[in-house]
Design a protein around this motif. Structure first.
Motif, PDB file in Angstrom:
ATOM      1  N   TYR A 201      50.388  56.809 -34.203  1.00 28.17           N
ATOM      2  CA  TYR A 201      49.132  57.607 -33.861  1.00 28.17           C
ATOM      3  C   TYR A 201      48.104  56.662 -33.957  1.00 28.17           C
ATOM      4  CZ  TYR A 201      51.848  62.012 -34.490  1.00 28.17           C
ATOM      5  OH  TYR A 201      52.431  63.310 -34.228  1.00 28.17           O
TER       6      TYR A 201
ATOM      7  N   GLN B 106      43.988  56.890 -34.366  1.00 26.36           N
ATOM      8  CA  GLN B 106      42.844  57.805 -34.980  1.00 26.36           C
ATOM      9  C   GLN B 106      41.583  57.241 -34.970  1.00 26.36           C
ATOM     10  OE1 GLN B 106      42.980  58.766 -39.035  1.00 26.36           O
ATOM     11  NE2 GLN B 106      42.281  60.973 -38.839  1.00 26.36           N
TER      12      GLN B 106
ATOM     13  N   GLY C 236      36.344  60.228 -37.519  1.00 22.81           N
ATOM     14  CA  GLY C 236      36.029  61.610 -37.581  1.00 22.81           C
ATOM     15  C   GLY C 236      36.904  62.386 -36.564  1.00 22.81           C
ATOM     16  N   LYS C 237      38.068  61.936 -35.966  1.00 20.00           N
ATOM     17  CA  LYS C 237      38.982  62.840 -35.122  1.00 20.00           C
ATOM     18  C   LYS C 237      40.519  62.710 -35.635  1.00 20.00           C
ATOM     19  CE  LYS C 237      35.768  62.593 -31.756  1.00 20.00           C
ATOM     20  NZ  LYS C 237      34.977  63.661 -31.257  1.00 20.00           N
ATOM     21  N   GLY C 238      41.019  63.737 -35.067  1.00 23.07           N
ATOM     22  CA  GLY C 238      42.247  63.851 -35.467  1.00 23.07           C
ATOM     23  C   GLY C 238      43.382  62.782 -35.140  1.00 23.07           C
ATOM     24  N   PRO C 239      44.638  62.599 -35.409  1.00 19.55           N
ATOM     25  CA  PRO C 239      45.391  61.660 -34.931  1.00 19.55           C
ATOM     26  C   PRO C 239      45.967  62.158 -33.577  1.00 19.55           C
ATOM     27  CG  PRO C 239      46.001  62.220 -37.128  1.00 19.55           C
ATOM     28  CD  PRO C 239      45.054  63.141 -36.827  1.00 19.55           C
TER      29      PRO C 239
ATOM     30  N   PHE D 251      48.548  61.235 -30.706  1.00 15.79           N
ATOM     31  CA  PHE D 251      50.244  60.645 -30.730  1.00 15.79           C
ATOM     32  C   PHE D 251      50.385  59.562 -29.647  1.00 15.79           C
ATOM     33  CE2 PHE D 251      54.569  60.645 -30.684  1.00 15.79           C
ATOM     34  CZ  PHE D 251      55.182  60.497 -29.297  1.00 15.79           C
TER      35      PHE D 251
ATOM     36  N   LEU E  48      47.854  54.897 -37.130  1.00 17.38           N
ATOM     37  CA  LEU E  48      48.579  55.272 -38.234  1.00 17.38           C
ATOM     38  C   LEU E  48      50.082  55.324 -37.850  1.00 17.38           C
ATOM     39  CD1 LEU E  48      46.479  58.314 -38.815  1.00 17.38           C
ATOM     40  CD2 LEU E  48      46.397  56.295 -40.122  1.00 17.38           C
TER      41      LEU E  48
END
Lengths: 114, 112
Positions: free
Chosen positions: B36, B38, B41-44, B46, B87
């Protein structure tokens, strides 16, 4: 492009207060998740939810946490009595049926407990 | 216990300078390994799924590979917009609820 949406983006609360974080998963997805990320630490699994019940939960997800899918679109995480250590970014994620694991994450809800 | 370790923790690159990120894992049966991206301040977001040793996946300047103990994310001729935290996560065979175990990430900064 379909996306997972989360509200609020940031919530500040006093220790001991109840908090509800809301998520709208991608519409044709059937599996829902909550993860959290304490500042500077790893993304941690909290709970997975399928067919209106919890399918797996971590040790973090104790009795003060609960999840609910109150209608056909929302998925919520409730923290009954917040503690200072609950301060984190909470991510909702969803997955479609048949996939082998690709989770789609929302932008997150930052929770600050004072 | 499933474990995922990523190295290095941080990587500073000049634009165009290719490099590789490492993800070492210990899991009792691997159902899938995921990469992932990232942003702060954001979501992972894909990127890739790898299922078995020897598998490779590519997307633009990124290429992910998998062995029985580790995965590599190769960044070829990176651009500043590739700056992010990358990640790695594993899903074990025994995970009933599709629990992913994440590594700590590699922060990549690409300077123009």
């Amino acid at each position: 492009e379909p996306e997972v949406t989360q509200t609020p983006s940031h919530q500040v609360t006093q220790m001991g207060q109840e908090v509800i974080l809301r998520c709208v998963p991608i519409s044709n997805h059937l599996y829902f998740y909550w993860y959290r990320q304490i500042l500077g630490q790893k993304v941690e699994f909290l709970v997975s939810f399928y067919n209106n019940e919890i399918s797996e939960k971590s040790e973090i997800f104790d009795d003060q946490f609960s999840v609910e899918r109150p209608d056909g679109s929302n998925f919520t995480l409730k923290i009954r009595s917040t503690k200072l250590e609950d301060s984190a970014m909470y991510f909702c994620a969803s997955r479609e049926s048949g996939s082998t694991g690709e989770l789609f994450f929302g932008e997150g809800s930052r929770l600050t407990v004072l | 216990e499933d474990q995922v370790t990523q190295s290095p923790e941080a990587l500073r690159l000049q634009e165009g300078e290719s490099s590789s990120l490492n993800c070492s894992y210990t899991v009792s049966g691997l159902r899938g390994l995921f990469w992932y991206r990232q942003d702060p301040g954001k979501g992972p977001e894909f990127l890739f799924t790898l299922y078995s040793a020897g598998e490779e996946k590519e997307k633009e300047r990124l290429k992910a590979t998998l062995t029985k103990k580790e995965s590599f994310l190769h960044i070829t001729a990176p651009k500043p917009e590739d700056s992010a935290t990358y990640l790695c996560a594993v899903r074990p065979l025994k995970a009933a609820g599709n629990k992913l175990t994440f590594g700590g990430g590699t922060r990549v900064l690409v300077k123009p």
